[in-house]
Design a protein around this motif. Sequence first.
Motif, mmCIF file in Angstrom:
data_model
loop_
_atom_site.group_PDB
_atom_site.id
_atom_site.type_symbol
_atom_site.label_atom_id
_atom_site.label_comp_id
_atom_site.label_asym_id
_atom_site.label_seq_id
_atom_site.Cartn_x
_atom_site.Cartn_y
_atom_site.Cartn_z
ATOM 1 N N PHE A 151 1.066 -1.149 -0.047
ATOM 2 C CA PHE A 151 0.167 0.226 -0.143
ATOM 3 C C PHE A 151 0.791 1.406 -0.026
ATOM 4 C CE2 PHE A 151 -2.635 3.158 2.443
ATOM 5 C CZ PHE A 151 -3.741 3.064 1.632
ATOM 6 N N THR A 152 1.951 1.254 0.911
ATOM 7 C CA THR A 152 2.685 2.424 0.978
ATOM 8 C C THR A 152 3.619 2.684 -0.289
ATOM 9 O OG1 THR A 152 4.274 1.287 2.228
ATOM 10 C CG2 THR A 152 2.750 2.548 3.466
ATOM 11 N N GLU A 153 4.036 1.649 -1.009
ATOM 12 C CA GLU A 153 4.685 1.541 -2.175
ATOM 13 C C GLU A 153 3.967 2.391 -3.387
ATOM 14 O OE1 GLU A 153 7.043 -1.503 -5.226
ATOM 15 O OE2 GLU A 153 6.655 -2.117 -3.132
ATOM 16 N N LEU A 154 2.750 1.939 -3.249
ATOM 17 C CA LEU A 154 1.663 2.356 -4.396
ATOM 18 C C LEU A 154 1.775 4.045 -4.019
ATOM 19 C CD1 LEU A 154 -1.286 0.128 -4.725
ATOM 20 C CD2 LEU A 154 1.141 0.009 -5.830
ATOM 21 N N LEU A 155 1.607 4.220 -2.870
ATOM 22 C CA LEU A 155 1.256 5.879 -2.688
ATOM 23 C C LEU A 155 2.596 6.701 -2.928
ATOM 24 C CD1 LEU A 155 -0.514 5.453 0.784
ATOM 25 C CD2 LEU A 155 -1.404 6.314 -1.310
ATOM 26 N N ALA A 156 3.743 6.028 -2.520
ATOM 27 C CA ALA A 156 4.929 6.716 -2.557
ATOM 28 C C ALA A 156 5.697 6.666 -3.840
ATOM 29 C CB ALA A 156 5.980 6.303 -1.610
ATOM 30 N N GLU A 157 5.543 5.538 -4.725
ATOM 31 C CA GLU A 157 6.329 5.482 -5.803
ATOM 32 C C GLU A 157 5.477 4.899 -6.960
ATOM 33 O OE1 GLU A 157 9.263 2.604 -4.971
ATOM 34 O OE2 GLU A 157 9.717 3.235 -2.922
ATOM 35 N N PRO A 158 4.163 5.719 -7.469
ATOM 36 C CA PRO A 158 3.552 5.321 -8.704
ATOM 37 C C PRO A 158 4.644 5.343 -9.931
ATOM 38 C CG PRO A 158 2.902 7.374 -7.923
ATOM 39 C CD PRO A 158 3.681 6.902 -6.665
ATOM 40 N N ALA A 159 4.414 4.746 -10.749
ATOM 41 C CA ALA A 159 5.611 4.852 -11.821
ATOM 42 C C ALA A 159 5.163 5.752 -13.008
ATOM 43 C CB ALA A 159 5.760 3.283 -12.531
ATOM 44 N N PHE A 160 3.704 5.961 -13.011
ATOM 45 C CA PHE A 160 3.018 6.515 -14.224
ATOM 46 C C PHE A 160 3.748 6.281 -15.430
ATOM 47 C CE2 PHE A 160 2.562 9.571 -10.609
ATOM 48 C CZ PHE A 160 1.052 9.418 -10.250
ATOM 49 N N ARG A 161 3.806 4.881 -15.872
ATOM 50 C CA ARG A 161 4.437 4.594 -17.096
ATOM 51 C C ARG A 161 3.632 5.085 -18.352
ATOM 52 N NH1 ARG A 161 4.858 -0.373 -14.254
ATOM 53 N NH2 ARG A 161 6.991 -0.756 -13.222
ATOM 54 N N GLN A 162 4.478 5.205 -19.486
ATOM 55 C CA GLN A 162 3.498 5.733 -20.544
ATOM 56 C C GLN A 162 2.695 4.918 -21.070
ATOM 57 O OE1 GLN A 162 3.918 9.253 -21.545
ATOM 58 N NE2 GLN A 162 2.133 8.762 -22.560
ATOM 59 N N ALA A 163 2.765 3.478 -20.996
ATOM 60 C CA ALA A 163 2.192 2.487 -21.485
ATOM 61 C C ALA A 163 0.946 2.598 -20.698
ATOM 62 C CB ALA A 163 2.836 1.090 -21.479
ATOM 63 N N ALA A 256 5.752 7.578 4.458
ATOM 64 C CA ALA A 256 6.212 7.409 3.114
ATOM 65 C C ALA A 256 5.738 8.248 2.195
ATOM 66 C CB ALA A 256 5.224 6.063 2.735
ATOM 67 N N LEU A 257 4.763 9.259 2.418
ATOM 68 C CA LEU A 257 4.344 10.290 1.431
ATOM 69 C C LEU A 257 5.228 11.417 1.432
ATOM 70 C CD1 LEU A 257 0.687 10.457 2.560
ATOM 71 C CD2 LEU A 257 1.297 9.390 0.450
ATOM 72 N N PRO A 258 5.405 12.090 0.171
ATOM 73 C CA PRO A 258 6.050 13.329 0.159
ATOM 74 C C PRO A 258 5.395 14.339 1.277
ATOM 75 C CG PRO A 258 5.208 12.725 -2.018
ATOM 76 C CD PRO A 258 4.548 11.683 -1.062
ATOM 77 N N GLN A 259 6.361 15.182 1.713
ATOM 78 C CA GLN A 259 5.944 15.927 2.801
ATOM 79 C C GLN A 259 4.795 17.019 2.784
ATOM 80 O OE1 GLN A 259 6.808 14.875 5.904
ATOM 81 N NE2 GLN A 259 7.335 13.220 4.549
ATOM 82 N N GLY A 260 5.009 17.936 1.806
ATOM 83 C CA GLY A 260 3.852 19.109 1.049
ATOM 84 C C GLY A 260 3.240 19.747 2.324
ATOM 85 N N LYS A 261 2.468 20.409 1.916
ATOM 86 C CA LYS A 261 1.450 21.238 2.923
ATOM 87 C C LYS A 261 0.237 21.167 2.518
ATOM 88 C CE LYS A 261 5.094 24.914 3.081
ATOM 89 N NZ LYS A 261 5.512 26.706 2.768
ATOM 90 N N THR A 262 -0.579 21.588 3.307
ATOM 91 C CA THR A 262 -2.279 21.599 3.280
ATOM 92 C C THR A 262 -2.643 22.379 2.111
ATOM 93 O OG1 THR A 262 -2.421 21.195 5.581
ATOM 94 C CG2 THR A 262 -4.600 22.011 4.332
ATOM 95 N N VAL A 263 -3.568 22.065 1.506
ATOM 96 C CA VAL A 263 -4.013 22.822 0.096
ATOM 97 C C VAL A 263 -5.230 23.852 0.500
ATOM 98 C CG1 VAL A 263 -5.079 22.575 -2.224
ATOM 99 C CG2 VAL A 263 -3.099 21.068 -1.617
#
Length: 478
Positions: A151-163, A256-263
């Motif tokens: 689960f954390t791998e999906l959140l932190a490292e989505p590949a966004f492959r072109q295919a 696991a997530l990028p740190q970021g700020k509240t939107v």
Amino acid sequence: MSRLFSCLAISLLAGSLLAGCATQSSQTDSRLSSLARLGDQAPERRSLDIQQWHTTSGSQVLFVQAPELPMFDIRLTFAAGSSQDGGQPGLASLTNALLDQGTASKTADEIALGFENLGARFGGGSYRDMGIVSLRSLSDPALSESALQLFTELLAEPAFRQADIQRLKNQLRAAFEQQQKDPGTLANQALFADLYGQHPYAHPSAGDAASIAGISRQQLRDFHQHFYTAGNVQIALVGDLDRARAEQVAERISRALPQGKTVAKVDTATPPGASQRHIDFDSSQTHILLAQLAVERGHPDYPALYLANQILGGSGFGSRLMEEVREKRGLTYGIYSMLSPMQTRGPFMISVQTRAELSQATLEFVQQLLREFIAQGPTAAELAASKREILGSFPLNAASNSGIVGQLGAISFYGLPLTWQDDFISEIEQLTLEQVNAAVKRHLDADALTIITLGPEVEQLPLPPAVERTDTPIGVRH
């Protein structure tokens, strides 16, 4: 089939299931008698013991321990809905849909098989206000540890492959083509466009064929890095975990997530002036939508408006609109009203589908009924009946882990008090006719509606006369 494509293959079905017919009348009478003895007793409530804290990365966590079943549910709510699409409608939706389509080391098939082998379930969705990611897992550490790792791998490292991106775009293109044949979807999209104008809620959450085609891999990566962050997430946990284990799980996800700020919240929506637009569509039926902006989540008048909406058309059979439009005049199979508060003012809407030649008469009749409801309000009998129905059904929201985790997600995302469920029920119980009528008059105006009709241009017929029901509902004795 991807989650995104499944969500876009819109097919709203309404129905009911009947089962378990009794074979002996004496047993049936006994059961019915037992139900009757319940009378107006207040339903048993389940007050939620909600625990709240923040992770070291700043993520808010709401937790309810529920050890009855050996499992737990996680719901992550990000301020990452389509209202954050900017000039690229569909960006939020496509980003969310690609989260489980591959990481740097795993393909979509390997991810799906991994969750299946662990008895776990991954879910997601993108809406106007929010993007949601969820996990259900067995609580046995031998299984849950691996499920959380995936689960954390999906959140932190989505590949966004072109295919993968192109595959989902192709599925979306097919879904958009199908939507062009769906009058209900077309009418709803037109309504939101007219109701919200230049506001971010105006465009469809999934975008359209043109906007999706132009989304690049870099835009998807940037959206993920900006919005799927520890500072922009609300974590809800429910299930067979103690506080210490819940803290470990939340901390693991947050780190696991990028740190970021509240939107920042979306801008306030400005109500449009009254308007009416017809869309020509080859069909024997005409879809009619009437709407106006009402209230946002957390507004103090929401309980009163919720109760009023249930009486008017939100409760299905037995509502005033259903009784007048369907039962007495046979103009439709179903007519409904709904109240949809969001971060800013959400729509109050009435939806009805009728024979094309009766569309104008039906529209005018519905407007008349709404005008009368606003002027006069509900009756004391309607108020009492609706209160019983709401107070009897609302506790079901806390009857399952999935129901509770959904409530926690809404409470945290919209900044509602932890006691929101109990507060809401208490307010419903105490509302008077005067309070409900005053709230309706403050927020609803039959002369300020945005109206969409979608159907063929045909010669119109007058409104048929009302026919009072003389039949006796099945099971009712005189």
